[in-house]
Design an enzyme around this catalytic site. Structure first.
Site, PDB file in Angstrom:
ATOM      1  N   PHE A   1      29.961 -60.496  -2.849  1.00  0.00           N
ATOM      2  CA  PHE A   1      30.554 -60.500  -4.057  1.00  0.00           C
ATOM      3  C   PHE A   1      31.147 -61.958  -4.486  1.00  0.00           C
ATOM      4  O   PHE A   1      32.279 -61.984  -3.396  1.00  0.00           O
ATOM      5  CB  PHE A   1      31.552 -59.494  -4.409  1.00  0.00           C
ATOM      6  CG  PHE A   1      31.941 -59.380  -5.882  1.00  0.00           C
ATOM      7  CD1 PHE A   1      31.276 -58.593  -7.026  1.00  0.00           C
ATOM      8  CD2 PHE A   1      32.865 -60.222  -6.154  1.00  0.00           C
ATOM      9  CE1 PHE A   1      31.641 -58.370  -8.192  1.00  0.00           C
ATOM     10  CE2 PHE A   1      33.212 -60.134  -7.715  1.00  0.00           C
ATOM     11  CZ  PHE A   1      32.562 -59.268  -8.529  1.00  0.00           C
TER      12      PHE A   1
ATOM     13  N   ASP B   1      34.149 -67.856   1.361  1.00  0.00           N
ATOM     14  CA  ASP B   1      34.783 -67.232  -0.046  1.00  0.00           C
ATOM     15  C   ASP B   1      36.130 -66.520   0.568  1.00  0.00           C
ATOM     16  O   ASP B   1      35.820 -65.380   0.989  1.00  0.00           O
ATOM     17  CB  ASP B   1      33.745 -66.568  -0.743  1.00  0.00           C
ATOM     18  CG  ASP B   1      34.437 -65.704  -2.097  1.00  0.00           C
ATOM     19  OD1 ASP B   1      35.854 -65.849  -2.096  1.00  0.00           O
ATOM     20  OD2 ASP B   1      33.662 -65.332  -2.828  1.00  0.00           O
TER      21      ASP B   1
ATOM     22  N   LYS C   1      42.518 -64.994  -6.707  1.00  0.00           N
ATOM     23  CA  LYS C   1      43.525 -63.823  -6.604  1.00  0.00           C
ATOM     24  C   LYS C   1      44.990 -64.223  -6.415  1.00  0.00           C
ATOM     25  O   LYS C   1      45.734 -64.271  -7.384  1.00  0.00           O
ATOM     26  CB  LYS C   1      42.843 -62.878  -5.660  1.00  0.00           C
ATOM     27  CG  LYS C   1      41.516 -62.361  -6.278  1.00  0.00           C
ATOM     28  CD  LYS C   1      41.180 -61.154  -5.497  1.00  0.00           C
ATOM     29  CE  LYS C   1      39.869 -60.595  -5.799  1.00  0.00           C
ATOM     30  NZ  LYS C   1      40.167 -59.768  -7.125  1.00  0.00           N
TER      31      LYS C   1
HETATM   32  N1  PLP Z   1      34.970 -63.559  -4.433  1.00  0.00           N
HETATM   33  C1  PLP Z   1      35.420 -62.755  -4.096  1.00  0.00           C
HETATM   34  C2  PLP Z   1      35.250 -62.398  -2.596  1.00  0.00           C
HETATM   35  C3  PLP Z   1      35.835 -61.690  -4.606  1.00  0.00           C
HETATM   36  O1  PLP Z   1      36.662 -60.674  -4.375  1.00  0.00           O
HETATM   37  C4  PLP Z   1      36.090 -61.925  -6.309  1.00  0.00           C
HETATM   38  C5  PLP Z   1      36.714 -60.843  -7.080  1.00  0.00           C
HETATM   39  O2  PLP Z   1      36.981 -59.670  -6.942  1.00  0.00           O
HETATM   40  C6  PLP Z   1      35.511 -63.028  -6.820  1.00  0.00           C
HETATM   41  C7  PLP Z   1      34.994 -63.912  -5.814  1.00  0.00           C
HETATM   42  C8  PLP Z   1      35.707 -63.216  -8.373  1.00  0.00           C
HETATM   43  O3  PLP Z   1      36.929 -63.520  -8.530  1.00  0.00           O
HETATM   44  P1  PLP Z   1      37.342 -63.370 -10.231  1.00  0.00           P
HETATM   45  O4  PLP Z   1      37.380 -61.890 -10.684  1.00  0.00           O
HETATM   46  O5  PLP Z   1      38.733 -63.999 -10.208  1.00  0.00           O
HETATM   47  O6  PLP Z   1      36.358 -64.207 -10.897  1.00  0.00           O
END
Ligand code: PLP
Length: 405
Positions: free
Chosen positions: A148, A233, A262
């Site tokens: 994700f 990520d 986050k």
């Molecule tokens: N990458 C990861 C691992 C995430 O858990 C999330 C959100 O849950 C995102 C990217 C996307 O972040 P945002 O919701 O701030 O766009």
């Protein structure tokens, strides 16, 4: 359609004259209305308290009402500068970037406003660098099964959730998903075409899958040999959640870029892309930008959060309590007979359950516990990193009750 306001205690709920929420229904929200936060608890408009095993989805690492966040915010506001744009230098953003560089492999940082934006930025930087060291064909981005990475067009293309993707095709091109399998990746990672491989060291939304460190080391070797940028990520698993400031610190694998968001600015919107010296050297003015990224207020708050989450005693407590949490969750699984698997580390845990996890989350609301799901049959726990053993124990008791019911 006109809007009317209805008083509810001291809060105001706005609905349209057609009786529907003026918010687009992109979320199925819980019925209670949260009005305060104290420590590791949230309080609703009826005064009911909820122990927080969700942290606003891995955001509120310092819980609620942290005095340092309030102080950092008020100090920043006293300068009169909330925003200046990125056309001018401000000390807060530069100081924050220096802190992140000092703590990491990176030599430079780009600030933005969310996790998806951070990943989109990382993809652009990878393509910029890929074209520089290779040809115009070196532009592909590969992500892993179960990933994700966000919901914008390129980050969604790198996200392995068919239901999130299907209604919005076509997604960004030259972004694909590969099995978490070294042989398949060996074939997919063509050095002529692939600019970057993006990996969550712990796949959060995908069910809290802790990727094997040996697998990650092999990916590092393959990508290094083929001059493919390895992007970690760490938007969900970074910044202390594993008990290490960066999750990669405990893996023996150093990426070329790393994305954060986050918890970074204590709940204010902020994302960051950390880049290696080699990639940073290929980026020029105009290659990327964002109006708000790294503004003085968010950066000042993030500097405080980064300092707190760098604290060795906090990180040690997350590691120790995390190991203990794993044992306690194992005991709950044995006693209840309702848990098929447990995965996690530090303060990020996933429990595969035998009924829709959402039903358990809802029972948690009744019992005063906020938890999350990660897929249909996985319960996800992301307590604030400041939660102590007594508070965790209290949450685990509720958890056992709602799982066993
Ligand atoms: N990458 C990861 C691992 C995430 O858990 C999330 C959100 O849950 C995102 C990217 C996307 O972040 P945002 O919701 O701030 O766009």
């Amino acid at each position: 359609m006109s809007a009317v306001s209805l008083p509810l205690d001291e809060e105001v709920v706005t609905i349209t004259s057609a009786g529907v929420s003026p918010l687009l229904p992109t979320y199925k929200r819980a019925p209670m209305q949260l009005v305060r936060g104290e420590g590791v608890e949230l309080i609703d408009s009826d005064g009911k308290r909820y122990l927080d095993f969700a942290s606003g989805i891995a955001v509120n690492a310092l819980g609620y009402g942290d005095p340092g966040i309030a102080q950092a915010m008020s100090d920043a506001l006293s300068t009169g500068l909330i925003h200046t744009s990125n056309l001018y230098r401000t000390p807060a953003g530069e100081r924050l970037a220096a802190k992140l560089v000092e703590r990491s492999f990176a030599s430079q940082v780009f600030f933005c406003n969310s996790g998806a934006e951070a990943n989109e930025g990382a993809f652009k930087f990878a393509r910029r660098w890929g074209r520089k060291i290779g040809t115009d064909a070196k532009v592909e981005i590969i992500a892993l099964r179960g990933s994700f990475h966000g919901r914008l067009f390129a980050s969604l293309a790198a996200t392995d959730r068919p239901s999130y993707r299907a209604p919005f095709r076509p997604l960004a091109g030259a972004v694909s998903i590969c099995e978490r399998d070294i042989a398949e990746l060996d074939t997919a990672l063509d050095e002529e075409r692939v600019a970057a491989l993006i990996v969550e060291p712990i796949q959060g939304e995908g069910g809290v899958r802790v990727l094997d460190s040996d697998f990650l080391r092999r990916l590092r070797t393959l990508t290094a040999q083929r001059e493919i940028a390895l992007i970690f990520d760490e938007i969900q698993c970074g910044l202390g959640r594993t008990g290490y400031f960066f999750a990669y610190e405990n893996l023996g694998v150093v990426p070329d870029m790393l994305t954060l968001a986050k918890p970074l600015a204590g709940g204010l919107p902020m994302g960051a892309v950390l880049v290696s010296e080699e990639i940073g050297a290929t980026i020029q003015p105009g290659d990327h930008g964002t109006t708000f990224g790294g503004g003085p207020l968010v950066a000042a708050v993030a500097a405080h959060v980064v300092d707190r989450l760098s604290d060795t005693s906090l990180l040690e407590a997350v590691r120790e309590n995390g190991a203990w949490l794993g044992e306690q969750l194992g005991a709950i699984a044995r006693r209840s007979g309702k848990v098929r698997a447990i995965r996690g580390t530090g303060y990020i845990w996933g429990l595969d359950v035998i009924e829709p996890a959402n039903e358990i989350v809802k029972r948690g609301w009744d019992e005063g516990l906020l938890a999350l799901t990660a897929g249909e049959y996985t319960l996800r726990l992301l307590p604030p990193l400041v939660m102590d053993r007594d508070e965790l124990t209290r949450g685990l008791k509720i958890l056992e009750k709602i799982i066993s019911k």
